[in-house]
Design a protein around this motif. Structure first.
Motif, mmCIF file in Angstrom:
data_model
loop_
_atom_site.group_PDB
_atom_site.id
_atom_site.type_symbol
_atom_site.label_atom_id
_atom_site.label_comp_id
_atom_site.label_asym_id
_atom_site.label_seq_id
_atom_site.Cartn_x
_atom_site.Cartn_y
_atom_site.Cartn_z
ATOM 1 N N LEU A 2 50.454 41.651 18.699
ATOM 2 C CA LEU A 2 49.412 40.787 19.226
ATOM 3 C C LEU A 2 49.379 40.844 20.744
ATOM 4 C CD1 LEU A 2 47.401 38.918 17.812
ATOM 5 C CD2 LEU A 2 48.923 37.034 18.287
ATOM 6 N N PHE A 3 50.537 40.937 21.343
ATOM 7 C CA PHE A 3 50.608 41.023 22.802
ATOM 8 C C PHE A 3 49.962 42.301 23.311
ATOM 9 C CE2 PHE A 3 52.193 40.403 26.966
ATOM 10 C CZ PHE A 3 52.630 41.640 27.415
ATOM 11 N N HIS A 4 50.256 43.444 22.675
ATOM 12 C CA HIS A 4 49.654 44.721 23.097
ATOM 13 C C HIS A 4 48.144 44.696 22.931
ATOM 14 C CE1 HIS A 4 53.186 46.966 24.152
ATOM 15 N NE2 HIS A 4 53.794 46.609 23.008
ATOM 16 N N LYS A 5 47.685 44.087 21.849
ATOM 17 C CA LYS A 5 46.240 44.019 21.610
ATOM 18 C C LYS A 5 45.555 43.190 22.690
ATOM 19 C CE LYS A 5 42.879 42.761 18.058
ATOM 20 N NZ LYS A 5 42.699 42.230 16.698
ATOM 21 N N ASN A 6 46.129 42.039 23.000
ATOM 22 C CA ASN A 6 45.542 41.193 24.042
ATOM 23 C C ASN A 6 45.606 41.857 25.410
ATOM 24 O OD1 ASN A 6 44.942 39.197 22.213
ATOM 25 N ND2 ASN A 6 46.897 38.123 22.509
ATOM 26 N N PHE A 7 46.663 42.557 25.673
ATOM 27 C CA PHE A 7 46.817 43.251 26.956
ATOM 28 C C PHE A 7 45.760 44.340 27.124
ATOM 29 C CE2 PHE A 7 48.973 44.419 30.706
ATOM 30 C CZ PHE A 7 48.964 45.809 30.779
ATOM 31 N N ALA A 8 45.505 45.109 26.024
ATOM 32 C CA ALA A 8 44.491 46.168 26.092
ATOM 33 C C ALA A 8 43.103 45.591 26.291
ATOM 34 C CB ALA A 8 44.550 47.008 24.811
ATOM 35 N N SER A 9 42.791 44.478 25.657
ATOM 36 C CA SER A 9 41.460 43.869 25.794
ATOM 37 C C SER A 9 41.245 43.315 27.195
ATOM 38 C CB SER A 9 41.276 42.775 24.748
ATOM 39 O OG SER A 9 42.170 41.713 25.010
ATOM 40 N N TYR A 10 42.288 42.852 27.841
ATOM 41 C CA TYR A 10 42.142 42.309 29.185
ATOM 42 C C TYR A 10 41.913 43.398 30.244
ATOM 43 C CZ TYR A 10 43.324 37.557 27.856
ATOM 44 O OH TYR A 10 43.320 36.323 27.311
ATOM 45 N N ARG A 11 42.181 44.636 29.900
ATOM 46 C CA ARG A 11 41.971 45.732 30.860
ATOM 47 C C ARG A 11 40.490 46.081 31.010
ATOM 48 N NH1 ARG A 11 45.906 50.652 29.983
ATOM 49 N NH2 ARG A 11 44.849 51.217 31.914
ATOM 50 N N HIS A 12 39.606 45.760 30.068
ATOM 51 C CA HIS A 12 38.156 46.008 30.164
ATOM 52 C C HIS A 12 37.475 44.815 30.806
ATOM 53 C CE1 HIS A 12 38.504 49.558 27.662
ATOM 54 N NE2 HIS A 12 39.284 48.847 26.841
ATOM 55 N N ARG A 13 36.439 45.136 31.648
ATOM 56 C CA ARG A 13 35.682 44.086 32.302
ATOM 57 C C ARG A 13 34.346 43.909 31.594
ATOM 58 N NH1 ARG A 13 36.378 45.312 38.774
ATOM 59 N NH2 ARG A 13 38.663 45.120 38.833
ATOM 60 N N PRO A 14 33.799 42.729 31.541
ATOM 61 C CA PRO A 14 32.492 42.536 30.882
ATOM 62 C C PRO A 14 31.358 43.151 31.716
ATOM 63 C CG PRO A 14 33.239 40.515 31.918
ATOM 64 C CD PRO A 14 34.368 41.474 32.032
ATOM 65 N N LEU A 15 30.246 43.541 31.037
ATOM 66 C CA LEU A 15 29.088 44.136 31.711
ATOM 67 C C LEU A 15 28.453 43.116 32.636
ATOM 68 C CD1 LEU A 15 27.462 46.054 28.750
ATOM 69 C CD2 LEU A 15 28.690 47.029 30.675
ATOM 70 N N PRO A 16 27.954 43.555 33.813
ATOM 71 C CA PRO A 16 27.306 42.607 34.731
ATOM 72 C C PRO A 16 25.988 42.116 34.172
ATOM 73 C CG PRO A 16 27.079 44.825 35.549
ATOM 74 C CD PRO A 16 27.977 44.927 34.362
ATOM 75 N N GLU A 17 25.670 40.884 34.406
ATOM 76 C CA GLU A 17 24.429 40.301 33.933
ATOM 77 C C GLU A 17 23.253 40.789 34.783
ATOM 78 O OE1 GLU A 17 24.792 36.148 33.974
ATOM 79 O OE2 GLU A 17 26.381 36.089 32.425
ATOM 80 N N THR A 18 22.060 40.996 34.143
ATOM 81 C CA THR A 18 20.856 41.471 34.843
ATOM 82 C C THR A 18 20.304 40.369 35.720
ATOM 83 O OG1 THR A 18 20.381 42.844 32.944
ATOM 84 C CG2 THR A 18 18.591 42.510 34.521
ATOM 85 N N SER A 19 19.979 40.723 36.930
ATOM 86 C CA SER A 19 19.489 39.716 37.879
ATOM 87 C C SER A 19 18.177 39.117 37.405
ATOM 88 C CB SER A 19 19.302 40.343 39.255
ATOM 89 O OG SER A 19 18.751 39.418 40.125
ATOM 90 N N SER A 20 18.052 37.829 37.556
ATOM 91 C CA SER A 20 16.851 37.117 37.111
ATOM 92 C C SER A 20 15.687 37.250 38.075
ATOM 93 C CB SER A 20 17.191 35.630 36.902
ATOM 94 O OG SER A 20 17.625 35.066 38.117
ATOM 95 N N THR A 21 15.935 37.812 39.281
ATOM 96 C CA THR A 21 14.870 37.944 40.291
ATOM 97 C C THR A 21 14.063 39.210 40.120
ATOM 98 O OG1 THR A 21 16.428 38.959 41.813
ATOM 99 C CG2 THR A 21 16.199 36.555 41.902
ATOM 100 N N GLY A 22 14.472 39.987 39.073
ATOM 101 C CA GLY A 22 13.688 41.208 38.813
ATOM 102 C C GLY A 22 14.024 42.327 39.752
ATOM 103 N N GLY A 23 15.315 42.531 40.058
ATOM 104 C CA GLY A 23 15.730 43.608 40.912
ATOM 105 C C GLY A 23 15.438 44.953 40.291
ATOM 106 N N SER A 24 15.456 45.994 41.082
ATOM 107 C CA SER A 24 15.104 47.338 40.618
ATOM 108 C C SER A 24 16.210 47.885 39.754
ATOM 109 C CB SER A 24 14.860 48.247 41.823
ATOM 110 O OG SER A 24 16.063 48.417 42.524
ATOM 111 N N PRO A 25 15.850 48.736 38.809
ATOM 112 C CA PRO A 25 16.878 49.352 37.958
ATOM 113 C C PRO A 25 17.842 50.183 38.732
ATOM 114 C CG PRO A 25 14.702 49.566 36.967
ATOM 115 C CD PRO A 25 14.495 49.052 38.335
ATOM 116 N N MET A 26 17.384 50.785 39.830
ATOM 117 C CA MET A 26 18.274 51.612 40.623
ATOM 118 C C MET A 26 19.353 50.778 41.274
ATOM 119 S SD MET A 26 17.369 54.692 40.153
ATOM 120 C CE MET A 26 18.258 55.448 41.481
ATOM 121 N N GLU A 27 18.946 49.581 41.759
ATOM 122 C CA GLU A 27 19.949 48.697 42.361
ATOM 123 C C GLU A 27 20.961 48.238 41.337
ATOM 124 O OE1 GLU A 27 17.019 46.771 45.772
ATOM 125 O OE2 GLU A 27 17.723 45.601 44.061
ATOM 126 N N ASP A 28 20.461 47.892 40.116
ATOM 127 C CA ASP A 28 21.408 47.484 39.066
ATOM 128 C C ASP A 28 22.335 48.611 38.716
ATOM 129 O OD1 ASP A 28 18.913 45.492 37.326
ATOM 130 O OD2 ASP A 28 20.206 45.050 39.083
#
Length: 365
Positions: free
Chosen positions: A285-311
């Motif tokens: 269980l410790f190894h599983k939790n450790f591996a999951s903590y190494r990934h970061r969540p995807l950034p949320e899309t800006s609500s102001t309608g930024g350009s896809p290139m900037e995202d």
């Protein structure tokens, strides 16, 4: 020369006795014989340096307080037999520290104070036969550190407690014959003591069926001692009663009496296995939790309608250059989806009206 000197000493002692008027006779070895003179007290006219004194067969009166013979500190032998002493008061011989032999036979002594022999640390022989002693107090033996011979024959002793017997172990010669010993279970310590000392002629006076038999030759069954038995739980009450009546000292056989080590071993093994399984599960269980903590969540899309290139650029910076060639960027995905046409759903109504007006103005020109 020596016989003449001896004769002179004897003549001097005889003359001393005549002058002083005491009825005792003195010898050249310092022994005073006052036997059978109907004396109430020891004559104070005797020389103070005598080493032996015979006061047997008199009518001596024992002092209730103080010492009996305060004027003879050098006495090594004292015979008080056949005097009606009845009882000995505390420390009555305390001033006779050099005394080696004390004869108190046939004095009708029924009671000994616990401090009666206080001060007799050098006493070698104590004769108490032909008295009326019924019991022996334990402290009675304590002052007698050098006692070698103890004579208790023909008293009224019916039993001796275990502590007195233990103290008498230090006395090499003890005479106990002629006492009316009661041979019941209370005599068991005495029987064992006699067997260790290999003493003989100590016989039972009661009960009648054992009268005349040697105490040392008896066993616990003869004495009527019920030895304590330990019965296992599975033995029935009938079996316990049978064993108790048979008075056997061998405990009944117990089946499975040694099974408890196996039970303890089984419990230890089970607990150890459970602990190992729990540790293994926790590690996984410790190894599983450790591996999951190494990934970061995807950034949320800006609500102001930024350009896809900037995202896409900000997403690329978060994952690093090593991820750019393995995962497509948001811009490339947008480019692949863009086929040159704009869906009507994405055009707002105000913009469409403005475009129509511009188109009409253009046609009018």
């Amino acid at each position: 020369m020596a016989p003449a000197r001896l004769l002179g000493v004897c003549s001097l002692l005889c003359a001393w006795s005549v002058v002083m008027g005491h009825p005792c006779s003195l010898d050249h070895q310092g022994w005073a014989d006052c036997n059978g003179k109907s004396l109430l007290h020891a004559p104070s006219s005797l020389p103070s340096n005598i080493t032996g004194l015979d006061l047997s067969f008199n009518s001596l009166v024992m002092p209730r307080h103080g010492t009996l013979l305060m004027h003879f500190p050098s006495l090594r032998s004292l015979n008080l037999s056949s005097n009606a002493l009845l009882a000995l008061s505390p420390a009555v011989f305390s001033n006779l520290g050099a005394l080696r032999l004390l004869d108190l036979s046939s004095c009708s002594i029924a009671y000994l104070h616990t401090d009666a022999f206080k001060g007799l640390g050098n006493l070698h022989t104590l004769l108490l036969r032909n008295n009326n002693l019924q019991e022996l107090e334990v402290p009675f033996f304590l002052p007698l550190k050098a006692l070698f011979h103890l004579d208790l024959q023909h008293n009224a002793l019916v039993s001796v407690n275990a502590l007195s017997l233990e103290l008498m172990e230090a006395v090499p010669q003890v005479r106990l014959e002629g006492n009316p010993w009661v041979c019941d279970c209370t005599a068991h310590p005495l029987q064992q003591w006699l067997q260790r000392r290999q003493a003989v002629q100590v016989t039972c006076a009661s009960p009648p069926e054992l009268q005349g038999r040697e105490v040392a030759a008896l066993d616990s069954q003869d004495l009527g001692c019920q030895m304590k038995q330990r019965f296992p739980r599975e033995v029935s009450t009938v079996q316990q009663t049978t064993v108790a009546h048979s008075n056997t000292t061998t405990p009944p056989s117990r089946k499975g009496g040694r099974s408890w080590p196996y039970l303890v071993g089984f419990l230890v093994a089970a607990i150890s296995i459970s602990i190992l399984i729990a540790l293994a599960a926790k590690c996984k269980l410790f190894h599983k939790n450790f591996a999951s903590y190494r990934h970061r969540p995807l950034p949320e899309t800006s609500s102001t309608g930024g350009s896809p290139m900037e995202d896409g650029s900000s997403w690329d910076r978060g994952w690093g250059a090593s991820k750019n060639h393995t995962m497509p960027s948001a811009a490339s995905l947008q480019a692949e989806d863009d086929d040159g046409f704009i869906e009507d759903n994405y055009i707002q109504p105000s913009e469409q009206q403005r475009e129509e007006e511009e188109w009409e103005s253009h046609l009018s020109i």
